[in-house]
Scaffold this active site. Sequence first.
Site, PDB file in Angstrom:
ATOM      1  N   ASP A  39       0.815  -1.217   0.000  1.00 42.04           N
ATOM      2  CA  ASP A  39       0.000   0.000   0.000  1.00 42.04           C
ATOM      3  C   ASP A  39       0.851   1.271   0.000  1.00 42.04           C
ATOM      4  OD1 ASP A  39       1.035  -0.389   2.468  1.00 42.04           O
ATOM      5  OD2 ASP A  39      -0.830  -0.037   3.577  1.00 42.04           O
ATOM      6  N   HIS A 242      25.137   6.699 -17.452  1.00 42.43           N
ATOM      7  CA  HIS A 242      23.955   6.768 -16.586  1.00 42.43           C
ATOM      8  C   HIS A 242      24.189   6.058 -15.257  1.00 42.43           C
ATOM      9  CE1 HIS A 242      21.207   7.573 -20.311  1.00 42.43           C
ATOM     10  NE2 HIS A 242      21.860   8.642 -19.908  1.00 42.43           N
ATOM     11  N   ASP A 259      26.242  14.709 -12.179  1.00 50.04           N
ATOM     12  CA  ASP A 259      25.179  15.208 -13.040  1.00 50.04           C
ATOM     13  C   ASP A 259      23.926  15.215 -12.181  1.00 50.04           C
ATOM     14  OD1 ASP A 259      23.206  15.686 -14.924  1.00 50.04           O
ATOM     15  OD2 ASP A 259      24.037  14.304 -16.420  1.00 50.04           O
ATOM     16  N   ASP A 270      19.502  20.928 -14.893  1.00 49.14           N
ATOM     17  CA  ASP A 270      20.309  19.777 -15.322  1.00 49.14           C
ATOM     18  C   ASP A 270      21.758  20.247 -15.454  1.00 49.14           C
ATOM     19  OD1 ASP A 270      21.259  17.459 -16.428  1.00 49.14           O
ATOM     20  OD2 ASP A 270      20.121  17.610 -18.307  1.00 49.14           O
ATOM     21  N   HIS A 349      27.609  10.751 -26.959  1.00 43.58           N
ATOM     22  CA  HIS A 349      26.252  11.318 -26.867  1.00 43.58           C
ATOM     23  C   HIS A 349      26.217  12.669 -27.560  1.00 43.58           C
ATOM     24  CE1 HIS A 349      27.478  14.110 -23.633  1.00 43.58           C
ATOM     25  NE2 HIS A 349      28.109  13.097 -23.053  1.00 43.58           N
ATOM     26  N   HIS A 353      19.925  18.852 -25.191  1.00 40.15           N
ATOM     27  CA  HIS A 353      18.516  18.472 -25.383  1.00 40.15           C
ATOM     28  C   HIS A 353      17.665  19.627 -24.880  1.00 40.15           C
ATOM     29  CE1 HIS A 353      18.570  17.627 -21.035  1.00 40.15           C
ATOM     30  NE2 HIS A 353      19.718  17.014 -21.247  1.00 40.15           N
ATOM     31  N   HIS A 360      14.402  15.876 -20.337  1.00 38.60           N
ATOM     32  CA  HIS A 360      14.509  15.787 -21.800  1.00 38.60           C
ATOM     33  C   HIS A 360      13.152  16.266 -22.308  1.00 38.60           C
ATOM     34  CE1 HIS A 360      17.836  12.509 -21.384  1.00 38.60           C
ATOM     35  NE2 HIS A 360      18.221  13.699 -21.008  1.00 38.60           N
ATOM     36  N   GLU A 383      26.189  20.212 -23.123  1.00 41.15           N
ATOM     37  CA  GLU A 383      26.840  19.231 -22.264  1.00 41.15           C
ATOM     38  C   GLU A 383      27.813  18.304 -22.984  1.00 41.15           C
ATOM     39  OE1 GLU A 383      24.202  15.994 -20.951  1.00 41.15           O
ATOM     40  OE2 GLU A 383      22.524  17.204 -21.633  1.00 41.15           O
ATOM     41  N   TYR A 387      35.003  10.604 -22.408  1.00 39.34           N
ATOM     42  CA  TYR A 387      35.005   9.457 -21.488  1.00 39.34           C
ATOM     43  C   TYR A 387      36.029   8.451 -22.001  1.00 39.34           C
ATOM     44  CZ  TYR A 387      30.591  11.873 -21.037  1.00 39.34           C
ATOM     45  OH  TYR A 387      29.651  12.859 -20.920  1.00 39.34           O
ATOM     46  N   ARG A 404      32.365  15.568 -18.036  1.00 32.07           N
ATOM     47  CA  ARG A 404      31.247  16.227 -18.725  1.00 32.07           C
ATOM     48  C   ARG A 404      31.027  17.564 -18.028  1.00 32.07           C
ATOM     49  NH1 ARG A 404      27.947  12.441 -18.760  1.00 32.07           N
ATOM     50  NH2 ARG A 404      26.450  12.813 -17.086  1.00 32.07           N
ATOM     51  N   GLU A 406      28.116  20.544 -18.075  1.00 28.40           N
ATOM     52  CA  GLU A 406      26.757  20.777 -18.593  1.00 28.40           C
ATOM     53  C   GLU A 406      26.128  22.006 -17.951  1.00 28.40           C
ATOM     54  OE1 GLU A 406      23.915  17.666 -17.599  1.00 28.40           O
ATOM     55  OE2 GLU A 406      22.578  18.348 -19.196  1.00 28.40           O
TER      56      GLU A 406
HETATM   57  N1  GLY Z   1      20.895  14.367 -16.718  1.00 29.67           N
HETATM   58  C1  GLY Z   1      20.418  13.878 -17.929  1.00 29.67           C
HETATM   59  C2  GLY Z   1      21.080  14.508 -19.065  1.00 29.67           C
HETATM   60  O1  GLY Z   1      22.048  15.217 -18.882  1.00 29.67           O
HETATM   61  O2  GLY Z   1      20.655  14.384 -20.172  1.00 29.67           O
HETATM   62 MN    MN Z   2      21.314  16.942 -19.864  1.00 33.93          MN
HETATM   63 MN    MN Z   3      22.614  16.074 -17.032  1.00 32.06          MN
END
Ligand code: GLY
Ligand code: MN
Ligand code: MN
Length: 438
Positions: A39, A242, A259, A270, A349, A353, A360, A383, A387, A404, A406
């Site tokens: 529950d 991730h 991140d 983000d 990547h 976005h 996203h 971003e 890597y 990274r 961002e």
């Molecule tokens: N934190 C998700 C991205 O950077 O896309």
């Molecule tokens: Mn992002």
């Molecule tokens: Mn991010």
Amino acid sequence: MNAPEAIRPYAARRAQVLAAMGRGVAVLATAPERTRNRDTHHPFRFDSYFYYLTGFTEPGAVVVLIAGETPRALLFCREKDLEREIWDGYRHGPEAARTAFGFDEAYPIGQLDEMLPKLLADQPALYADIGGDAAWDARVIDWLNAVRAQVRTGITAPGELRDIRRILDDMRLVKDAHELDTMRRAAAISAGAHQRAMRATRPGRHEYEIEAELLHEFYRHGSRSPAYPCIVASGPNACVLHYVENDRCMQDGDLLLIDAGCELDGYASDITRTWPVGGRFTGPQRDIYELVLAAQAAAIDAIRAGQHWENPHEAAVGVLVRGLVDFGLCKGTPESVIESGDYRRFYMHRTGHWLGLDVHDAGDYKRDGAWRLLEPGMTLTVEPGCYIRPGEGVPEAFWNIGVRIEDDVVVTPTGCEVLTIATPKSVADVEALVGTGD
Ligand code: GLY
Ligand code: MN
Ligand code: MN
């Protein structure tokens, strides 16, 4: 419109959707409640489209927009229930919700199945968001079939089923002043959280201890949730895009990639920053960090109204590839490495976005086969990263360097405003802060 200040943006959006629909009925539900176990439920998070049109945060609610000569906005929501309110808390109930959120009409959610077929009768089109939730899709089809079943009485069923997201995605893509204000505040909280995390970092601490610092800073400023699971990735984990286990003990010589961004009043921030656990970058770590920083600067430079979506990515890739060739990590000329895609071993990547209610966010990236042109008010992330996993042909000094950087930006006519500007980024600023907390 005489709507009070707080509900004016939502009422204005409903009016815009009603105008764009022409004639027809739109039906949009908030998110379902999800069971965690027995529950106990997962924390409730409203549906972003629903919230965008209503500002209403209770579960068990549906908005119905009836477009035509006399446009109407209806809310279906939970009834007042004193017994349930003792256990679960306040419910507006339809009448209070109608007034507080500026709807023309409001009804108990239990009346939806009975009323929808009547509302759909003789309407040319039904607008919905088919494909998001199978149980909801089935109900929408049931209402449509309930109208179709009455055709012999002279009633006509909607002949077209249209995707309401075609209208809403374009609206959500360009943020209004109310949204930008919220996003600026969300960005400022997250910037503070990254600073706090930098100060708290030192060898011997666990990644989850730093995650706790981030969450503490989010919550104490009124955010009720991160916008997505925090990535607190040290050492080799910085190369796992991730990574969310966040349970490793950090060591001197590691990089720490974080991140993390809070959600505030429905809007995401983000931010990614990368810093040395021991407070000083090694030579190769610094080389890669400076390279990613230069790539990000080039990408941010390429953002302004009228530029196409892909320009920042191309700018970032251009800088990164020249660096990868200079460091001997990619062989050939920059042009040949871009052509072959060999750089994707280290940068797999894209550079950003859309950002908004969803991390996203809604919105197409291409229109009629061409990358979208940026417009003032569009918000996006920038971003780039690099890597470097241990592997053949990679000098050991570069192993496990994951970087990274961002930031969140809003497009302006002449460039962009960096919403997350308060997050330290230069080598000097980062090194000055790491490990300075208790
Ligand atoms: N934190 C998700 C991205 O950077 O896309
Ligand atoms: Mn992002
Ligand atoms: Mn991010």
